[in-house]
Design a protein around this motif. Structure first.
Motif, PDB file in Angstrom:
ATOM      1  N   UNK A 249       0.816  -1.205   0.000  1.00 42.61           N
ATOM      2  CA  UNK A 249       0.000   0.000   0.000  1.00 42.61           C
ATOM      3  C   UNK A 249       0.854   1.260   0.000  1.00 42.61           C
ATOM      4  N   UNK A 250       0.379   2.255  -0.736  1.00 42.95           N
ATOM      5  CA  UNK A 250       0.939   3.609  -0.685  1.00 42.95           C
ATOM      6  C   UNK A 250      -0.168   4.529  -0.179  1.00 42.95           C
ATOM      7  N   UNK A 251       0.088   5.235   0.919  1.00 46.00           N
ATOM      8  CA  UNK A 251      -0.932   6.060   1.558  1.00 46.00           C
ATOM      9  C   UNK A 251      -0.492   7.511   1.547  1.00 46.00           C
ATOM     10  N   UNK A 252      -1.332   8.369   0.996  1.00 47.93           N
ATOM     11  CA  UNK A 252      -1.054   9.797   0.948  1.00 47.93           C
ATOM     12  C   UNK A 252      -1.179  10.358   2.363  1.00 47.93           C
ATOM     13  N   UNK A 253      -0.100  10.933   2.882  1.00 46.04           N
ATOM     14  CA  UNK A 253      -0.096  11.399   4.264  1.00 46.04           C
ATOM     15  C   UNK A 253      -0.977  12.622   4.478  1.00 46.04           C
ATOM     16  N   UNK A 254      -1.280  13.354   3.423  1.00 42.98           N
ATOM     17  CA  UNK A 254      -2.125  14.541   3.565  1.00 42.98           C
ATOM     18  C   UNK A 254      -3.605  14.179   3.526  1.00 42.98           C
ATOM     19  N   UNK A 255      -3.977  13.293   2.603  1.00 41.43           N
ATOM     20  CA  UNK A 255      -5.397  12.964   2.441  1.00 41.43           C
ATOM     21  C   UNK A 255      -5.798  11.664   3.119  1.00 41.43           C
ATOM     22  N   UNK A 256      -4.826  10.801   3.409  1.00 43.07           N
ATOM     23  CA  UNK A 256      -5.136   9.502   3.982  1.00 43.07           C
ATOM     24  C   UNK A 256      -5.616   8.478   2.970  1.00 43.07           C
ATOM     25  N   UNK A 257      -5.615   8.844   1.691  1.00 43.71           N
ATOM     26  CA  UNK A 257      -6.066   7.924   0.656  1.00 43.71           C
ATOM     27  C   UNK A 257      -5.037   6.808   0.439  1.00 43.71           C
ATOM     28  N   UNK A 258      -5.544   5.566   0.376  1.00 42.61           N
ATOM     29  CA  UNK A 258      -4.673   4.405   0.194  1.00 42.61           C
ATOM     30  C   UNK A 258      -4.786   3.886  -1.222  1.00 42.61           C
ATOM     31  N   UNK A 259      -3.643   3.509  -1.779  1.00 39.17           N
ATOM     32  CA  UNK A 259      -3.596   2.969  -3.138  1.00 39.17           C
ATOM     33  C   UNK A 259      -2.747   1.708  -3.133  1.00 39.17           C
ATOM     34  N   UNK A 260      -3.258   0.667  -3.770  1.00 43.63           N
ATOM     35  CA  UNK A 260      -2.502  -0.577  -3.882  1.00 43.63           C
ATOM     36  C   UNK A 260      -1.544  -0.461  -5.053  1.00 43.63           C
ATOM     37  N   UNK A 261      -0.234  -0.596  -4.775  1.00 42.53           N
ATOM     38  CA  UNK A 261       0.762  -0.464  -5.837  1.00 42.53           C
ATOM     39  C   UNK A 261       1.337  -1.818  -6.251  1.00 42.53           C
ATOM     40  N   UNK A 262       1.043  -2.853  -5.487  1.00 41.20           N
ATOM     41  CA  UNK A 262       1.454  -4.207  -5.855  1.00 41.20           C
ATOM     42  C   UNK A 262       0.622  -5.184  -5.049  1.00 41.20           C
ATOM     43  N   UNK A 263       0.361  -6.338  -5.643  1.00 38.66           N
ATOM     44  CA  UNK A 263      -0.388  -7.363  -4.931  1.00 38.66           C
ATOM     45  C   UNK A 263      -1.838  -6.968  -4.751  1.00 38.66           C
ATOM     46  N   UNK A 264      -2.428  -7.428  -3.659  1.00 41.84           N
ATOM     47  CA  UNK A 264      -3.820  -7.137  -3.377  1.00 41.84           C
ATOM     48  C   UNK A 264      -4.785  -7.835  -4.317  1.00 41.84           C
ATOM     49  N   UNK A 265      -4.324  -8.924  -4.937  1.00 44.12           N
ATOM     50  CA  UNK A 265      -5.188  -9.638  -5.883  1.00 44.12           C
ATOM     51  C   UNK A 265      -6.444 -10.152  -5.174  1.00 44.12           C
ATOM     52  N   UNK A 266      -7.545 -10.153  -5.887  1.00 41.51           N
ATOM     53  CA  UNK A 266      -8.779 -10.698  -5.331  1.00 41.51           C
ATOM     54  C   UNK A 266      -8.614 -12.204  -5.199  1.00 41.51           C
ATOM     55  N   UNK A 267      -8.534 -12.662  -3.949  1.00 41.68           N
ATOM     56  CA  UNK A 267      -8.314 -14.085  -3.714  1.00 41.68           C
ATOM     57  C   UNK A 267      -9.546 -14.900  -4.073  1.00 41.68           C
ATOM     58  N   UNK A 268     -10.699 -14.365  -3.716  1.00 44.28           N
ATOM     59  CA  UNK A 268     -11.972 -15.010  -4.036  1.00 44.28           C
ATOM     60  C   UNK A 268     -13.015 -13.928  -4.194  1.00 44.28           C
ATOM     61  N   UNK A 269     -13.903 -14.048  -5.164  1.00 48.01           N
ATOM     62  CA  UNK A 269     -15.008 -13.090  -5.245  1.00 48.01           C
ATOM     63  C   UNK A 269     -15.818 -13.137  -3.953  1.00 48.01           C
TER      64      UNK A 269
END
Length: 640
Positions: A349-369
């Motif tokens: 995860x990459x999290x913007x310290x000003x807004x708190x918005x989180x973005x997945x930059x690697x991984x985080x694949x949907x393991x199961x619907x």
């Protein structure tokens, strides 16, 4: 004893279609192979001025690989055959450190290498075959790496140069944590602990100045105001911060190292801000600039990520879709970390310290619907007696619709000083898709619930953990969430011991499963590795002082009291819970007229890594549970 879940593995075995009641599954059900082979884990995230790096499990090859973020996305770095893992203390940690031109890593042979980012070259720095390295930290000012070196039953803090020269910085203490280095390179801090203590019981904090030659100067210990476990020292500028549980929880403290060493607590919730330090180099808090911080809070087993502002004092919770966080690292305007969620694989995860918005930059694949996935439900089980603590866990409902109340699988985590978290576990999903309810229980002794709860296991292993598992079974059955006549208990390592003691003490359980579980604590005491050599005496008390207790809580001595079916899994190369533990237990049960089921994997150690073996274990266990969960009329209908 604890099982550290590194890379998982699976096997190309046939899909099992039969449900516990003889029903047939849809072909989209998660197979044993899928449950094991697709489980990719990520960890040891590090950030430097030249990039973001982490380790990623390879379920096919069975080892951890080095990854980094490029303009085109995540990519592998280093040679194809480079497996990375530290074995310091038996459980490792700190096998990766990021520097200006690349990364330092610990290979499977326990030697330190430097992998160049520009050329991808991998240069071996140490030739020290009798030693293992871990807890790596880059010393940017001197173009070298600091590490914990373990050899001949001793540990040292050392520095290794780019030319492979090794300098001993500190020695004489039993155990060392990964060191922390100040941004200007002038100070270093670490914690230590002495036998028979474990690092979550009692540790000591140290600091030293680093001379121009890179040696330690003015080395000093900073005693805590009361007995405490101190972990994860980190510098914010030249100010030293730690997590200490001297007031009952692992909370942030600032130490005034310019004076007499006053300890200053900051206002923080009465929650653990870290888990038990089984591995080196973990990071659950980090400064983010201008007095601001990122910290993890554990609330009833769930990890929450919070950002606090040094200017306004405001605190906000971010990345709410995740249930655990590791490896917090700050760089510029962003926070980086590993996030773990209930339906996704580990995410960088990459999290913007000003807004708190989180973005997945690697991984985080949907393991199961999500419609297919069983989601964790937080459960609280009230205390039975005044003064006792309630216990928490996570309950998963079956995804196979049946008219009956489902059978229940209770899982004792592989601690004992560990925890269950509300994160994706493919094996839990495997059971839920086959008509079982599953509950992972954080019994007394689990981490994440404060010092008192964690230390409640002292002298009471095989007692309070078993009582809490029994209480969980009764509680779930009383609410109609599970069939109290069809309750199974299973566990790995220490969890296997808890399962065995439950089968000896109680008639609540239909059957049990022990995966490389402890069966003879006294024999284990004589053979276990140095890190845990005093742990069993803490868990059960001194055998000289409490011989009756050791006699009472040794499963091997009570094999005849297990009247319900048992299944065992054991690796022939296990050096933590040696194979003789399981072999002796099954032989004792046979001598008592029982018929235990044993599956032996000669090529496995403590925790199965190979795809075929992990998937085979799931299938054998499912066949075992299905057989013993069927009602008499179900079995009659399936007779030929």
């Amino acid at each position: 004893m604890r099982t550290i879940h590194g890379f998982s593995s699976g096997a190309n075995n046939s899909v099992i279609d039969s449900a516990p009641g003889g029903h047939q599954h849809d072909k989209t059900v998660l197979s044993a192979y899928e449950a094991c082979s697709a489980y990719i884990q990520r960890g040891e995230l590090k950030v430097s001025p030249v990039g973001v790096f982490w380790l990623e499990s390879d379920p096919v090859r069975g080892y951890n690989t080095l990854r980094h973020l490029t303009d085109q996305g995540p990519a592998r770095l280093g040679p194809d055959d480079l497996g990375i893992r530290s074995r310091v203390n038996g459980y490792g940690g700190g096998a990766l450190a990021a520097a200006d031109g690349g990364v330092f890593v610990v290979g499977e042979d326990q030697q330190i290498r430097f992998v160049s980012l520009a050329r991808g070259e991998c240069v071996r720095l140490t030739d020290d075959p009798e030693a293992a390295y871990g807890g790596l930290v880059a010393d940017q000012s001197r173009n070298r790496v600091l590490a914990v070196r373990e050899a001949e039953g001793q540990q040292q803090l050392v520095a290794v140069s780019m030319q492979g020269e090794r300098t001993v910085l500190h020695a004489g203490l039993d155990f060392y944590s990964a060191p922390a280095v100040s941004a200007d390179g002038n100070q270093v801090a670490w914690t230590s602990w002495q036998l028979p203590d474990m690092p979550w019981l009692r540790t000591r904090l140290w600091t030293a100045n680093l001379s121009g030659e890179g040696l330690l100067d003015q080395c000093r210990e900073w005693p805590t105001p009361s007995e405490a476990s101190v972990q994860q020292p980190v510098f914010d500028g030249n100010q030293l911060w730690v997590l200490s549980d001297q007031e009952g929880w692992w909370q942030p403290w600032h130490i005034d190292t310019s004076g007499e060493g006053a300890w200053h607590a900051i206002e923080s919730p009465a929650r653990d801000h870290a888990n038990a330090p089984w591995q080196l180099g973990e990071s659950h808090h980090c400064p983010t600039g201008s007095g601001s911080w990122a910290r993890v809070h554990y609330c009833n087993g769930t990890g929450e990520l919070w950002l606090s502002s040094g200017e306004t004092g405001e605190e906000i919770r971010v990345a709410r879709g995740f249930g655990d966080f590791r490896c917090l690292q700050s760089a510029g305007e962003h926070l980086y970390c590993i996030g773990r969620a209930a339906t996704r694989l580990d995410a960088v995860l990459q999290i913007d310290l000003e807004t708190g918005q989180a973005r997945t930059i690697a991984g985080g694949e949907e393991a199961m619907p999500e419609p297919r996935a069983a989601l964790p439900l937080d459960i609280e089980i009230p205390a039975l007696n005044p003064g006792e603590a309630s216990i928490h866990g996570f309950f998963y409902t079956p995804k196979l619709a049946t008219p009956d109340v489902p059978p229940l699988i209770l899982i004792a985590h592989g601690g004992p000083t560990s925890a269950a978290y509300p994160v994706f576990n493919p094996q839990v999903q495997y059971w839920c898709q086959r008509g079982f309810a599953v509950a992972e229980i954080n019994y007394r002794g689990s981490t994440g619930f404060g010092r008192e709860f964690r230390l409640a296991l002292e002298g009471r292993w095989g007692d309070v953990d078993v009582a809490d598992m029994e209480r969980a079974a009764d509680h779930l059955a009383s609410f109609g969430l599970a069939d109290g006549r069809r309750v199974f208990i299973q566990g790995r390592s220490s969890g296997g011991y808890t399962a065995l003691m439950a089968m000896i003490r109680s008639r609540r359980f239909t059957a049990g499963a022990s995966m490389f579980g402890v069966t003879d604590p006294m024999r284990l005491r004589a053979m276990t590795h140095r890190f845990e050599s005093g742990y069993l005496d803490w868990l059960l008390g001194s055998p000289e002082k409490y011989p009756e207790r050791w006699q009472e809580r040794t499963p091997l001595l009570h094999a005849e009291r297990i009247t319900a079916p048992m299944i065992f899994f054991q690796g022939g190369q296990d050096r933590v819970v040696v194979p003789e533990q399981t072999r002796a237990m099954t032989e004792a049960m046979k001598a008592a007229g029982r018929a235990p089921e044993l599956h032996w994997f000669e090529d496995e150690g403590h925790g199965f890594r190979r795809q075929a073996n992990q998937a085979g274990m799931l299938e054998w266990m499912f066949s075992f549970y299905r057989k013993h969960s069927q009602k008499a009329n179900d079995q009659a209908e399936n007779l030929s």
